[in-house]
Design a protein around this motif. Sequence first.
Motif, PDB file in Angstrom:
ATOM      1  N   GLU A   1       0.803  -1.165  -0.073  1.00 41.04           N
ATOM      2  CA  GLU A   1      -0.056  -0.029  -0.011  1.00 41.04           C
ATOM      3  C   GLU A   1       0.805   1.270  -0.047  1.00 41.04           C
ATOM      4  O   GLU A   1       1.959   1.264   0.796  1.00 41.04           O
ATOM      5  CB  GLU A   1      -0.969   0.017   1.421  1.00 41.04           C
ATOM      6  CG  GLU A   1      -2.149  -0.885   1.027  1.00 41.04           C
ATOM      7  CD  GLU A   1      -2.975  -1.230   2.340  1.00 41.04           C
ATOM      8  OE1 GLU A   1      -4.103  -1.553   2.096  1.00 41.04           O
ATOM      9  OE2 GLU A   1      -2.636  -0.866   3.244  1.00 41.04           O
ATOM     10  N   GLN A   2       0.253   2.270  -0.863  1.00 41.77           N
ATOM     11  CA  GLN A   2       1.244   3.522  -1.001  1.00 41.77           C
ATOM     12  C   GLN A   2       0.059   4.519  -1.074  1.00 41.77           C
ATOM     13  O   GLN A   2      -0.768   4.518  -1.793  1.00 41.77           O
ATOM     14  CB  GLN A   2       1.966   3.561  -1.945  1.00 41.77           C
ATOM     15  CG  GLN A   2       3.224   4.918  -1.683  1.00 41.77           C
ATOM     16  CD  GLN A   2       4.290   4.407  -2.972  1.00 41.77           C
ATOM     17  OE1 GLN A   2       4.728   3.661  -2.810  1.00 41.77           O
ATOM     18  NE2 GLN A   2       4.560   5.414  -3.750  1.00 41.77           N
ATOM     19  N   ASP A   3       0.353   5.586  -0.085  1.00 39.03           N
ATOM     20  CA  ASP A   3      -0.682   6.785  -0.115  1.00 39.03           C
ATOM     21  C   ASP A   3      -2.277   6.269  -0.079  1.00 39.03           C
ATOM     22  O   ASP A   3      -2.969   6.742  -0.769  1.00 39.03           O
ATOM     23  CB  ASP A   3      -0.383   7.791  -1.302  1.00 39.03           C
ATOM     24  CG  ASP A   3       1.147   8.432  -1.313  1.00 39.03           C
ATOM     25  OD1 ASP A   3       1.438   8.552  -0.267  1.00 39.03           O
ATOM     26  OD2 ASP A   3       1.551   8.486  -2.417  1.00 39.03           O
ATOM     27  N   GLY A   4      -2.291   5.195   0.663  1.00 42.56           N
ATOM     28  CA  GLY A   4      -3.897   4.775   0.646  1.00 42.56           C
ATOM     29  C   GLY A   4      -4.329   4.076  -0.380  1.00 42.56           C
ATOM     30  O   GLY A   4      -5.523   3.486  -0.538  1.00 42.56           O
ATOM     31  N   VAL A   5      -3.596   3.580  -1.173  1.00 47.13           N
ATOM     32  CA  VAL A   5      -3.694   2.723  -2.320  1.00 47.13           C
ATOM     33  C   VAL A   5      -3.159   1.451  -2.524  1.00 47.13           C
ATOM     34  O   VAL A   5      -2.140   1.419  -2.164  1.00 47.13           O
ATOM     35  CB  VAL A   5      -3.326   3.523  -3.711  1.00 47.13           C
ATOM     36  CG1 VAL A   5      -3.870   2.651  -4.983  1.00 47.13           C
ATOM     37  CG2 VAL A   5      -3.970   4.928  -3.920  1.00 47.13           C
ATOM     38  N   ARG A   6      -4.196   0.495  -2.551  1.00 51.56           N
ATOM     39  CA  ARG A   6      -3.561  -1.118  -2.811  1.00 51.56           C
ATOM     40  C   ARG A   6      -3.172  -1.371  -4.092  1.00 51.56           C
ATOM     41  O   ARG A   6      -4.057  -1.376  -4.729  1.00 51.56           O
ATOM     42  CB  ARG A   6      -4.716  -1.960  -2.078  1.00 51.56           C
ATOM     43  CG  ARG A   6      -4.112  -3.324  -2.159  1.00 51.56           C
ATOM     44  CD  ARG A   6      -5.123  -4.262  -1.573  1.00 51.56           C
ATOM     45  NE  ARG A   6      -5.282  -4.305   0.080  1.00 51.56           N
ATOM     46  CZ  ARG A   6      -5.999  -5.255   0.498  1.00 51.56           C
ATOM     47  NH1 ARG A   6      -6.167  -6.366   0.032  1.00 51.56           N
ATOM     48  NH2 ARG A   6      -5.955  -5.256   1.956  1.00 51.56           N
ATOM     49  N   TYR A   7      -1.848  -1.737  -4.099  1.00 52.66           N
ATOM     50  CA  TYR A   7      -1.310  -2.193  -5.434  1.00 52.66           C
ATOM     51  C   TYR A   7      -1.116  -3.779  -5.244  1.00 52.66           C
ATOM     52  O   TYR A   7      -0.253  -4.211  -4.681  1.00 52.66           O
ATOM     53  CB  TYR A   7      -0.315  -1.482  -5.621  1.00 52.66           C
ATOM     54  CG  TYR A   7      -0.036  -0.064  -5.953  1.00 52.66           C
ATOM     55  CD1 TYR A   7      -0.697   0.460  -6.829  1.00 52.66           C
ATOM     56  CD2 TYR A   7       0.105   0.818  -4.815  1.00 52.66           C
ATOM     57  CE1 TYR A   7      -0.855   1.903  -7.101  1.00 52.66           C
ATOM     58  CE2 TYR A   7       0.199   2.087  -4.858  1.00 52.66           C
ATOM     59  CZ  TYR A   7      -0.437   2.694  -6.171  1.00 52.66           C
ATOM     60  OH  TYR A   7      -0.800   4.167  -6.280  1.00 52.66           O
ATOM     61  N   CYS A   8      -1.706  -4.774  -6.028  1.00 52.77           N
ATOM     62  CA  CYS A   8      -1.586  -6.152  -5.926  1.00 52.77           C
ATOM     63  C   CYS A   8      -0.863  -6.539  -6.920  1.00 52.77           C
ATOM     64  O   CYS A   8      -0.432  -6.015  -7.965  1.00 52.77           O
ATOM     65  CB  CYS A   8      -2.884  -6.725  -5.977  1.00 52.77           C
ATOM     66  SG  CYS A   8      -3.785  -6.905  -7.593  1.00 52.77           S
ATOM     67  N   HIS A   9      -0.400  -7.787  -6.651  1.00 57.00           N
ATOM     68  CA  HIS A   9       0.604  -8.523  -7.903  1.00 57.00           C
ATOM     69  C   HIS A   9      -0.060  -9.007  -9.135  1.00 57.00           C
ATOM     70  O   HIS A   9       0.696  -9.415  -9.953  1.00 57.00           O
ATOM     71  CB  HIS A   9       1.328 -10.046  -7.009  1.00 57.00           C
ATOM     72  CG  HIS A   9       0.142 -10.833  -6.655  1.00 57.00           C
ATOM     73  ND1 HIS A   9       0.364 -12.188  -6.964  1.00 57.00           N
ATOM     74  CD2 HIS A   9      -1.123 -10.818  -6.356  1.00 57.00           C
ATOM     75  CE1 HIS A   9      -0.761 -12.872  -6.942  1.00 57.00           C
ATOM     76  NE2 HIS A   9      -1.573 -11.982  -6.470  1.00 57.00           N
TER      77      HIS A   9
END
Length: 350
Positions: free
Chosen positions: A249-257
Amino acid sequence: MARLKKLASLLLAAALCIPLAGCEKKPEAAQRTVLAMDTVMNLTVYGEDEDAAQEAVSLINAWIVELEGEFSATKEDSPVWTLNRTGKVELDVDAHLPLLLEQTLDLCQVTGGTLDITAYPAVQAWGFTTGEYRVPDEAELAALAANIDWSALEMDEFAIRLPEGVEIDLGAVAKGYAGDVLAQGLTEMGISSALLDLGQSSILAVGAKPDGTPWRIGVQDPAGDGYLGVLELTDQAMGTSGSYQRYFEQDGVRYCHIIDPKTAAPAQSGLASVTVVAPSCLLCDGLSTALFVMGLEEGVDFWRSAQSDPNLAFEAIFIEDNGAISVTSGLKDAFALAEGYTDREVTVLE
Ligand code: AMP
Ligand code: MG
């Protein structure tokens, strides 16, 4: 593999021995936990006695290690590693790689490129191979997306080739392919009851439980630690892709694989997880990844169009980011909500 095949035929011969009248044995289980393909695998195999079950589980353990050695993109000198490094790999006569690629490239095509094994440079750029996560800028993403193209892979019976800048990883399909190979091997050994949990993304039920009842598999709540539902499976595979499985997670955003090949960025389709059920474990593994990228609407259209093709037909459970659960009509009876979730609504897709 030749040595393993010889052992398999010995086991097959043993498994075919008919029990003497009055001496019928209760099937015995062997269980094994294997760390392979970046995941924890739990294997349960029932044999006619403990020795037969243990031998079978040892054999499939060895197969898993062998397949991992062939399919890994990170193990130095593996065929995939060599292909990515040099743009070419020559094939052994008994290689599994061309068999896996043939089926996988078909899936890349029918899913409209939402499954694309050449997303690997993007997977690396986001830090999913090292854990050093970062958010690439737009120019970098555009350059990465321009090189994602499964059709650039060339294969003949002797070698596989990739153009400069294109790399593959089989993370979306290798466990599924392995599941199909192991299940076939077990069946050839005369084993009629086994559960191969190759990590959530690929689970294979060989036959039913020894008492004849279906295997019961938990479906993970993507928003929590527990199981949100239970699926009953007999002689079927299931595969789940979800944004909860690997992400940062970065700046409230979830980044998945799971990468959307069109943008080279993590898929954000509104789905938190997709579970696919089908006879083939490879189909489940590949399609769960593709459907995750497609999202609910496109995924349901795809499900409808796939039903008329016996090689592609599948059932699915879609769980959205907002927690909404939808199951395709073929799973209506096989899926039930778990304790603690029975107040949730389940939409049945027709
Ligand atoms: P799965 O967990 O089966 O959904 O597969 C996800 C893994 O496959 C990721 O960890 C990547 O290594 C790779 N991958 C990510 N996005 C894609 C994609 N769109 N198509 C094929 N492989 C992908
Ligand atoms: Mg997959």
